[in-house]
Design a protein around this motif. Structure first.
Motif, PDB file in Angstrom:
ATOM      1  N   HIS A  59     -59.612  -0.238  90.448  1.00  0.00           N
ATOM      2  CA  HIS A  59     -58.944   0.372  91.588  1.00  0.00           C
ATOM      3  C   HIS A  59     -59.946   0.834  92.636  1.00  0.00           C
ATOM      4  O   HIS A  59     -59.591   1.575  93.544  1.00  0.00           O
ATOM      5  CB  HIS A  59     -58.109   1.577  91.143  1.00  0.00           C
ATOM      6  N   PRO A  96     -63.427  -0.207  95.186  1.00  0.00           N
ATOM      7  CA  PRO A  96     -64.106  -1.347  95.817  1.00  0.00           C
ATOM      8  C   PRO A  96     -65.268  -1.846  94.957  1.00  0.00           C
ATOM      9  O   PRO A  96     -65.928  -1.057  94.280  1.00  0.00           O
ATOM     10  CB  PRO A  96     -64.636  -0.773  97.132  1.00  0.00           C
ATOM     11  N   THR A  97     -65.500  -3.148  95.010  1.00  0.00           N
ATOM     12  CA  THR A  97     -66.580  -3.724  94.203  1.00  0.00           C
ATOM     13  C   THR A  97     -67.743  -4.218  95.055  1.00  0.00           C
ATOM     14  O   THR A  97     -68.838  -4.384  94.538  1.00  0.00           O
ATOM     15  CB  THR A  97     -66.048  -4.886  93.338  1.00  0.00           C
ATOM     16  N   GLU A 110     -68.655  -1.520 100.721  1.00  0.00           N
ATOM     17  CA  GLU A 110     -67.373  -0.829 100.601  1.00  0.00           C
ATOM     18  C   GLU A 110     -67.451   0.271  99.546  1.00  0.00           C
ATOM     19  O   GLU A 110     -66.900   1.354  99.722  1.00  0.00           O
ATOM     20  CB  GLU A 110     -66.259  -1.813 100.240  1.00  0.00           C
ATOM     21  N   GLN A 111     -68.138  -0.026  98.442  1.00  0.00           N
ATOM     22  CA  GLN A 111     -68.267   0.956  97.378  1.00  0.00           C
ATOM     23  C   GLN A 111     -69.090   2.167  97.843  1.00  0.00           C
ATOM     24  O   GLN A 111     -68.720   3.312  97.588  1.00  0.00           O
ATOM     25  CB  GLN A 111     -68.893   0.337  96.128  1.00  0.00           C
ATOM     26  N   TRP A 121     -60.044  10.214  95.227  1.00  0.00           N
ATOM     27  CA  TRP A 121     -59.961   8.798  95.607  1.00  0.00           C
ATOM     28  C   TRP A 121     -58.548   8.417  96.025  1.00  0.00           C
ATOM     29  O   TRP A 121     -58.327   7.820  97.073  1.00  0.00           O
ATOM     30  CB  TRP A 121     -60.441   7.908  94.462  1.00  0.00           C
ATOM     31  N   TYR A 122     -57.549   8.762  95.217  1.00  0.00           N
ATOM     32  CA  TYR A 122     -56.190   8.319  95.511  1.00  0.00           C
ATOM     33  C   TYR A 122     -55.555   9.080  96.673  1.00  0.00           C
ATOM     34  O   TYR A 122     -54.474   8.725  97.134  1.00  0.00           O
ATOM     35  CB  TYR A 122     -55.320   8.391  94.259  1.00  0.00           C
ATOM     36  N   GLU A 176     -57.294   4.201 101.961  1.00  0.00           N
ATOM     37  CA  GLU A 176     -57.900   2.955 101.466  1.00  0.00           C
ATOM     38  C   GLU A 176     -57.497   2.673 100.013  1.00  0.00           C
ATOM     39  O   GLU A 176     -57.414   1.527  99.589  1.00  0.00           O
ATOM     40  CB  GLU A 176     -59.427   3.009 101.540  1.00  0.00           C
ATOM     41  N   ALA A 177     -57.265   3.719  99.249  1.00  0.00           N
ATOM     42  CA  ALA A 177     -56.906   3.556  97.842  1.00  0.00           C
ATOM     43  C   ALA A 177     -55.442   3.164  97.674  1.00  0.00           C
ATOM     44  O   ALA A 177     -55.071   2.574  96.661  1.00  0.00           O
ATOM     45  CB  ALA A 177     -57.189   4.846  97.072  1.00  0.00           C
ATOM     46  N   LYS A 237     -54.704  -0.481  96.903  1.00  0.00           N
ATOM     47  CA  LYS A 237     -55.058  -0.909  95.541  1.00  0.00           C
ATOM     48  C   LYS A 237     -53.947  -0.606  94.547  1.00  0.00           C
ATOM     49  O   LYS A 237     -53.851  -1.236  93.513  1.00  0.00           O
ATOM     50  CB  LYS A 237     -56.345  -0.225  95.081  1.00  0.00           C
ATOM     51  N   THR A 238     -53.113   0.398  94.848  1.00  0.00           N
ATOM     52  CA  THR A 238     -52.059   0.807  93.928  1.00  0.00           C
ATOM     53  C   THR A 238     -50.681   0.281  94.331  1.00  0.00           C
ATOM     54  O   THR A 238     -49.719   0.444  93.590  1.00  0.00           O
ATOM     55  CB  THR A 238     -51.972   2.341  93.839  1.00  0.00           C
TER      56      THR A 238
END
Length: 185
Positions: free
Chosen positions: A61, A63-64, A68-69, A156-157, A161-162, A165-166
């Motif tokens: 969830h 960034p990789t 971005e990370q 984070w959530y 941006e998060a 991902k959800t």
């Protein structure tokens, strides 16, 4: 666990954290914030710890890509720092004791199994530590894991941006939820 055992565990846990914090402070292993720092609570070692743990705890969830990370980590650290500053002195002290325990080499190795510095720890080592604390029969480790998890996950959530991902599209009526400036001239 009966009441007596619970009280013994609480006293032993408190003593262990105090001794670790005192030892780290007296040995010069506990850093402090410079007077002109933009950080309110998080010391450099705390930020290093959270930077190592965050991508592992939020795996799948988060960034990789490197850029971005790095941006996401910086945003989350700022949110955590600002949030901690509003916790109150007692709670701030408890969180700082947890961070000191995790940052001081001997206590980090003994309690987490991670003997290297956080910036050198592998993803597997960090995953093992987090799983060990989450599933431990020692309530102090469970509390530590839950504290880290809540700080990181909530920070984070809470970021737009998060949400992608959800699958959360964001608030339906953001203009209603956002407080408008009501300043009187």
């Amino acid at each position: 666990m009966n009441r007596r055992d619970f009280l013994k565990l609480g006293a032993a846990s408190s003593a262990a954290l105090t001794v670790t914090s005192l030892t780290a402070t007296l040995s010069g292993c506990s850093d402090s914030l410079p007077a002109n720092s933009k950080w309110l609570i998080l010391r450099e070692s705390d930020r290093t710890l959270l930077t190592a743990i965050m991508p592992v705890m939020l795996k799948g969830h988060f960034p990789t890509t490197v850029n971005e990370q790095a941006d996401a980590i910086q945003q989350v650290l700022l949110i955590i720092d600002g949030g901690l500053a509003k916790f109150g002195p007692h709670n701030i002290k408890q969180v700082q004791e947890l961070f000191t325990l995790l940052n001081f080499g001997l206590s980090r190795g003994l309690t987490t199994g991670v003997w290297s510095k956080w910036e050198n720890a592998s993803e597997a080592e960090i995953e093992h530590f987090l799983q060990r604390w989450r599933d431990s029969s020692v309530s102090l480790f469970n509390l530590g894991y839950n504290g880290l998890n809540k700080l990181i996950a909530a920070s984070w959530y809470g970021l737009p941006e998060a949400w992608l991902k959800t699958g959360y599209p964001g608030p339906l009526y953001p203009d209603v939820l956002i407080t408008k400036n009501n300043s009187v001239n």
